[in-house]
Design an enzyme around this catalytic site. Structure first.
Site, PDB file in Angstrom:
ATOM      1  N   HIS A  37     -41.786 -13.736 -18.735  1.00 36.54           N
ATOM      2  CA  HIS A  37     -42.140 -14.151 -17.220  1.00 36.54           C
ATOM      3  C   HIS A  37     -43.071 -13.129 -16.419  1.00 36.54           C
ATOM      4  O   HIS A  37     -43.846 -13.586 -15.981  1.00 36.54           O
ATOM      5  CB  HIS A  37     -40.842 -14.471 -16.466  1.00 36.54           C
ATOM      6  CG  HIS A  37     -39.822 -15.216 -16.960  1.00 36.54           C
ATOM      7  ND1 HIS A  37     -38.518 -14.496 -17.635  1.00 36.54           N
ATOM      8  CD2 HIS A  37     -39.641 -16.551 -16.925  1.00 36.54           C
ATOM      9  CE1 HIS A  37     -37.821 -15.895 -17.877  1.00 36.54           C
ATOM     10  NE2 HIS A  37     -38.508 -16.766 -17.578  1.00 36.54           N
ATOM     11  N   GLN A  61     -32.198 -30.968 -15.933  1.00 35.17           N
ATOM     12  CA  GLN A  61     -32.909 -30.662 -17.326  1.00 35.17           C
ATOM     13  C   GLN A  61     -31.729 -30.286 -18.565  1.00 35.17           C
ATOM     14  O   GLN A  61     -31.996 -30.247 -19.464  1.00 35.17           O
ATOM     15  CB  GLN A  61     -34.067 -29.678 -17.292  1.00 35.17           C
ATOM     16  CG  GLN A  61     -33.722 -28.404 -17.132  1.00 35.17           C
ATOM     17  CD  GLN A  61     -35.161 -27.408 -16.885  1.00 35.17           C
ATOM     18  OE1 GLN A  61     -35.902 -27.622 -15.857  1.00 35.17           O
ATOM     19  NE2 GLN A  61     -35.250 -26.605 -17.945  1.00 35.17           N
ATOM     20  N   SER A 186     -34.565 -16.001 -21.937  1.00 35.15           N
ATOM     21  CA  SER A 186     -33.416 -15.687 -21.386  1.00 35.15           C
ATOM     22  C   SER A 186     -32.058 -15.828 -22.157  1.00 35.15           C
ATOM     23  O   SER A 186     -31.046 -15.002 -22.106  1.00 35.15           O
ATOM     24  CB  SER A 186     -33.173 -16.219 -19.793  1.00 35.15           C
ATOM     25  OG  SER A 186     -34.423 -16.268 -19.347  1.00 35.15           O
TER      26      SER A 186
HETATM   27  P1  AMP Z   1     -37.813 -20.386 -18.357  1.00 34.74           P
HETATM   28  O1  AMP Z   1     -37.327 -19.303 -17.280  1.00 34.74           O
HETATM   29  O2  AMP Z   1     -37.092 -20.099 -19.359  1.00 34.74           O
HETATM   30  O3  AMP Z   1     -37.702 -21.838 -17.543  1.00 34.74           O
HETATM   31  O4  AMP Z   1     -39.367 -20.076 -18.373  1.00 34.74           O
HETATM   32  C1  AMP Z   1     -40.156 -19.973 -17.111  1.00 34.74           C
HETATM   33  C2  AMP Z   1     -41.805 -19.735 -17.683  1.00 34.74           C
HETATM   34  O5  AMP Z   1     -41.761 -18.783 -18.534  1.00 34.74           O
HETATM   35  C3  AMP Z   1     -41.932 -20.845 -18.662  1.00 34.74           C
HETATM   36  O6  AMP Z   1     -43.254 -21.462 -18.459  1.00 34.74           O
HETATM   37  C4  AMP Z   1     -41.937 -20.338 -20.090  1.00 34.74           C
HETATM   38  O7  AMP Z   1     -42.717 -20.932 -21.264  1.00 34.74           O
HETATM   39  C5  AMP Z   1     -42.319 -18.977 -19.799  1.00 34.74           C
HETATM   40  N1  AMP Z   1     -41.881 -18.138 -21.035  1.00 34.74           N
HETATM   41  C6  AMP Z   1     -40.398 -18.027 -21.386  1.00 34.74           C
HETATM   42  N2  AMP Z   1     -40.386 -17.247 -22.245  1.00 34.74           N
HETATM   43  C7  AMP Z   1     -41.629 -16.816 -22.480  1.00 34.74           C
HETATM   44  C8  AMP Z   1     -42.047 -15.959 -23.588  1.00 34.74           C
HETATM   45  N3  AMP Z   1     -41.295 -15.130 -24.550  1.00 34.74           N
HETATM   46  N4  AMP Z   1     -43.583 -15.488 -23.560  1.00 34.74           N
HETATM   47  C9  AMP Z   1     -44.261 -16.108 -22.824  1.00 34.74           C
HETATM   48  N5  AMP Z   1     -43.714 -16.899 -21.604  1.00 34.74           N
HETATM   49  C10 AMP Z   1     -42.229 -17.334 -21.685  1.00 34.74           C
END
Ligand code: AMP
Length: 293
Positions: A37, A61, A186
């Site tokens: 993030h 979702q 996460s």
């Molecule tokens: P989330 O909180 O899991 O919904 O993720 C929020 C954003 O962070 C989304 O665009 C994910 O693709 C991105 N994201 C999550 N994990 C990673 C990672 N390891 N590397 C890059 N972006 C990430």
């Protein structure tokens, strides 16, 4: 940094920021922020005058048997990280703010939402598409930042933007990994030590296929076989090589930019990962419009 919880507050704060012709960047998240993030937030602060981060664990979702209620949360830490990274607005809406009583309009991503993760998580991408479209309407960003880690999500969001004529540019940033290769997520917080080791099978498998690809192998079945050798003890949901535009499986020699994608349950945790397979290093990469900052 302003912390806002309602859409009307958000609009008022953004109106004031925009009055000076500022470029607004947006990073939607579900919180429990990590370096993946942070990388998106850094991209945004480098390219935009103001960055909005949302933390919203989107109920639409999650399937009925999924981890909505136990999804990891740590708002204090998220807030401190956003402050440190120079975020202008942290948006923390309650579910009732996003989905008021009587809510019934959804964005349906069609076939793209039914492949890969969609086949194992019915309705997941309908929830993602709906919340992202709603958040775009709330924030009205110039640029929005997403991680390649959720490759299917980025393909669907780019399509929504095109199909619904949403005035926002999508930037996709590369996956951030632990030093041993595990993609940050996460959900890694759920992994018991033994499962943390097993989880490495995903990236190991993808990297093995990537190496074969770099050595000239173009046959998808050979690349998949190589990957399978390295998966180890995981409960595999899918391992596929897909076209990065259509998400259709590639069944002939790879000539266009594709991705090898995996999803598996490790212990009680569902993990996903992917690696791009770009046949011609000069062809546009999935993340190519990311110029160095
Ligand atoms: P989330 O909180 O899991 O919904 O993720 C929020 C954003 O962070 C989304 O665009 C994910 O693709 C991105 N994201 C999550 N994990 C990673 C990672 N390891 N590397 C890059 N972006 C990430």
């Amino acid at each position: 940094m302003r912390i806002v919880r309602t859409i009307s507050e958000l609009r008022a704060v953004l109106k004031a920021l925009r009055e000076h012709g500022s470029r607004i960047g947006f990073v939607p998240t579900m919180g429990f922020l990590h370096e993946g993030h942070a990388a998106l937030i850094r991209q945004s602060t480098a390219r935009c005058d103001h960055t909005v981060v949302s933390v919203f664990v989107n109920p639409t979702q999650f399937g009925p048997t999924e981890d909505l209620s136990r999804y990891p949360r740590d708002l204090e830490r998220d807030q401190a990280l956003c402050l440190k990274l120079g975020v202008s607005v942290l948006f923390l809406p309650e579910p009732s703010e996003v989905y008021p009583t009587g809510f019934c309009t959804f964005v349906e991503p069609g076939q793209l939402g039914e492949q890969l993760c969609g086949a194992h998580r019915p309705g997941h991408f309908r929830g993602v598409a709906t919340v992202v479209a709603k958040l775009f309407n709330m924030v009205q960003p110039d640029l929005a930042f997403f991680g390649q880690k959720d490759l299917q999500q980025t393909v669907i969001i780019r399509r929504i933007v095109r199909d619904l004529n949403l005035p926002v540019d999508i930037v996709v940033a590369p996956t951030v990994r632990e030093s041993d290769g595990l993609a940050l997520s996460s959900r890694n917080a759920y992994l018991e030590p033994i499962d943390r080791k097993r989880a490495l099978g995903l990236s190991r498998a993808l990297f093995a296929a990537e190496t074969e690809f770099q050595n000239g192998e173009r046959r998808p079945e050979r690349l998949l076989a190589k990957a399978r050798e390295h998966l180890g003890e995981v409960d595999l949901q899918y391992l596929e090589i897909v076209d990065t535009q259509t998400l259709e499986p590639v069944d002939r020699d790879i000539v266009r930019i594709s991705a090898i994608c995996v999803a598996a349950v490790v212990g009680k945790t569902r993990l996903i990962d992917n690696v791009l397979l770009a046949p011609d290093p000069d062809t546009a990469q999935f993340t190519s419009h990311l110029e160095p900052v």
